[in-house]
Design a protein around this motif. Structure first.
Motif, PDB file in Angstrom:
ATOM      1  N   PRO A 139      51.565  42.454  36.670  1.00 50.50           N
ATOM      2  CA  PRO A 139      52.321  41.205  36.555  1.00 50.50           C
ATOM      3  C   PRO A 139      52.359  40.423  37.855  1.00 50.50           C
ATOM      4  O   PRO A 139      52.300  40.980  38.956  1.00 50.50           O
ATOM      5  CB  PRO A 139      53.722  41.689  36.155  1.00 50.50           C
ATOM      6  N   THR A 140      52.467  39.120  37.716  1.00 53.31           N
ATOM      7  CA  THR A 140      52.390  38.199  38.854  1.00 53.31           C
ATOM      8  C   THR A 140      53.374  38.547  39.959  1.00 53.31           C
ATOM      9  O   THR A 140      53.009  38.598  41.141  1.00 53.31           O
ATOM     10  CB  THR A 140      52.634  36.762  38.370  1.00 53.31           C
ATOM     11  N   GLU A 141      54.625  38.767  39.613  1.00 52.23           N
ATOM     12  CA  GLU A 141      55.644  39.002  40.640  1.00 52.23           C
ATOM     13  C   GLU A 141      55.359  40.276  41.424  1.00 52.23           C
ATOM     14  O   GLU A 141      55.630  40.362  42.625  1.00 52.23           O
ATOM     15  CB  GLU A 141      57.026  39.074  39.989  1.00 52.23           C
ATOM     16  N   PHE A 142      54.792  41.278  40.764  1.00 53.73           N
ATOM     17  CA  PHE A 142      54.431  42.521  41.444  1.00 53.73           C
ATOM     18  C   PHE A 142      53.312  42.273  42.445  1.00 53.73           C
ATOM     19  O   PHE A 142      53.352  42.763  43.578  1.00 53.73           O
ATOM     20  CB  PHE A 142      54.008  43.570  40.420  1.00 53.73           C
ATOM     21  N   LYS A 143      52.314  41.510  42.062  1.00 47.21           N
ATOM     22  CA  LYS A 143      51.200  41.202  42.976  1.00 47.21           C
ATOM     23  C   LYS A 143      51.685  40.393  44.180  1.00 47.21           C
ATOM     24  O   LYS A 143      51.223  40.597  45.297  1.00 47.21           O
ATOM     25  CB  LYS A 143      50.104  40.441  42.233  1.00 47.21           C
ATOM     26  N   ARG A 144      52.609  39.486  43.950  1.00 43.05           N
ATOM     27  CA  ARG A 144      53.147  38.694  45.062  1.00 43.05           C
ATOM     28  C   ARG A 144      53.830  39.580  46.093  1.00 43.05           C
ATOM     29  O   ARG A 144      53.758  39.331  47.292  1.00 43.05           O
ATOM     30  CB  ARG A 144      54.144  37.667  44.523  1.00 43.05           C
ATOM     31  N   ALA A 145      54.521  40.622  45.617  1.00 46.47           N
ATOM     32  CA  ALA A 145      55.185  41.552  46.526  1.00 46.47           C
ATOM     33  C   ALA A 145      54.183  42.471  47.209  1.00 46.47           C
ATOM     34  O   ALA A 145      54.364  42.865  48.363  1.00 46.47           O
ATOM     35  CB  ALA A 145      56.219  42.375  45.760  1.00 46.47           C
ATOM     36  N   LEU A 146      53.098  42.791  46.501  1.00 51.87           N
ATOM     37  CA  LEU A 146      52.169  43.817  46.957  1.00 51.87           C
ATOM     38  C   LEU A 146      51.157  43.341  47.978  1.00 51.87           C
ATOM     39  O   LEU A 146      50.922  44.005  48.999  1.00 51.87           O
ATOM     40  CB  LEU A 146      51.432  44.387  45.730  1.00 51.87           C
ATOM     41  N   TYR A 147      50.522  42.197  47.756  1.00 50.38           N
ATOM     42  CA  TYR A 147      49.356  41.838  48.551  1.00 50.38           C
ATOM     43  C   TYR A 147      49.634  41.590  50.036  1.00 50.38           C
ATOM     44  O   TYR A 147      48.788  41.913  50.874  1.00 50.38           O
ATOM     45  CB  TYR A 147      48.621  40.656  47.914  1.00 50.38           C
TER      46      TYR A 147
END
Length: 372
Positions: free
Chosen positions: A252-260
């Motif tokens: 999900p988008t919000e997870f990728k925003r936190a991860l990258y």
């Protein structure tokens, strides 16, 4: 006299702000997420281009006080370095300003201001005009942050890709301690330590809470081949509470925003070289096999285990082997035998060392064996 003074103050406020500008400043603060672009839309007989030249579906902004802005996708410098074409992460934090009816965001890649005409703004919606003709719509996000879903450490491990994606492992602790193991397409190679501010960890934790990481699936995958895979493990009270694997940016988008931003964190910190055993960290995954069952560990879970083995005591105690580590890329084909607490590891000189964790790692972290 008082009436004159009050009238003067009101006239100054009206002149310095203006009704539209005041509304813009009032409504702009907060988290905004783009409404996904539909590429079949036509404009004057032409297909509409993507709203912004990055990950369109993941685009989002946070606008705060004093002109602080966060581009949640982040900015990159694609300049080739050391002939490998490694991406340099420029960060997510930038600046914004409102000038008349325009929103201006400083683009760290172009080193210049991106100017968007504000077509409409309310408390919950924002429409910007892209390239002076294409409307791009955002909605405001209101997050419910669960105070009970905290974690003490996060481990992020990247598997690389067909290209120049980084291959590395990182542990970030609530104390501010950071441990890296850099293998390929990174700033340096080897094991390193560093530090972040405690408030930076709090921001990392908050970003994953926004993604409601505790409610996500354990694995997300993309059908395409040769893409980067990332495994993430969350630790609370010295115990694994959640692990997630994302292949091909399918999470999900919000997870990728936190991860990258964490994938490229080593580019932003001062790294100090440290000694670190390579007993298990040169593995992309681990399968601890018994005669009848298998325990599977992701790359981040293996790195967490290896970090615990760094501080384990040597032991002469004999134990009954339950599992043997099996992997296609064990460096120098080392043998690792374990009962969960004791780990007998073959060294590069063909000698063996037994390390005692003091507890059963698999049982403590609720790993379940599956039938072979």
């Amino acid at each position: 006299m008082i009436k004159v003074y009050v009238s003067f103050i009101i006239s100054v406020l009206l002149f310095s702000c203006g009704s539209k500008t005041c509304d813009y400043e009032k409504f702009i603060q907060g988290d905004w997420e783009i409404i996904p672009f539909i590429d079949t839309m036509l404009h004057d007989g032409e297909r509409t281009p993507p709203p912004l030249p990055r990950y369109v579906g993941d685009l989002g902004f946070y606008f705060g006080e004093n002109g602080i802005c966060e581009n949640k996708v982040g900015y990159f410098d694609y300049t080739e370095i050391d002939d490998v074409g490694r991406r340099l992460f420029l960060g997510t934090e930038t600046r914004y300003k409102i000038v008349q009816n325009t929103l201006q965001i400083f683009d760290l890649e172009e080193n210049d201001w991106q100017v968007f005409e504000i077509q409409k703004i309310t408390n919950d919606s924002l429409i910007l005009l892209y390239e002076d003709k294409f409307p791009v719509k955002f909605i405001k996000r209101h997050y419910k942050i669960d105070p009970e879903t905290s974690f003490d450490k996060i481990i992020v491990s990247t598997y690389g890709c067909y290209g120049t994606c980084p291959v590395s492992d990182i542990i970030i602790s609530k104390t501010g301690d950071v441990v890296f193991y850099e293998r390929k397409y990174t700033t340096a190679t080897g094991a390193f330590k560093s530090r972040i501010k405690k408030e930076d960890f709090a921001k990392i934790e908050k970003n994953f809470k926004k993604a409601e990481y505790q409610n996500l699936e354990n694995s997300y995958t993309n059908n395409a081949s040769d893409l980067m895979a990332i495994s993430v493990t969350f630790i609370k009270d010295d115990k694994i509470i959640k692990s997630i694997i994302d292949y091909g940016a399918a999470s999900p988008t919000e997870f990728k925003r936190a991860l990258y931003p964490l994938v490229y964190l080593e580019q932003k910190l001062k790294l100090d070289k440290v000694d670190f055993s390579t007993a298990l960290i040169d593995l992309d995954s681990g399968r601890f096999k018994s005669s009848t069952a298998i325990l599977k560990l992701s790359k981040s879970e293996l790195f967490y285990l290896n970090s615990k083995l760094q501080n384990a005591k040597e032991s002469e105690i004999a134990f009954t082997t339950k599992y043997i580590l099996s992997s296609s890329n064990i460096k120098d084909k080392k043998i690792v035998e374990t009962d969960g607490r004791f780990f007998k590891i073959e060294l590069s000189n063909s000698k063996f060392i037994t390390l005692d964790l003091g507890y059963d790692f698999f049982e403590h972290n609720n790993f379940s064996a599956i039938s072979d």
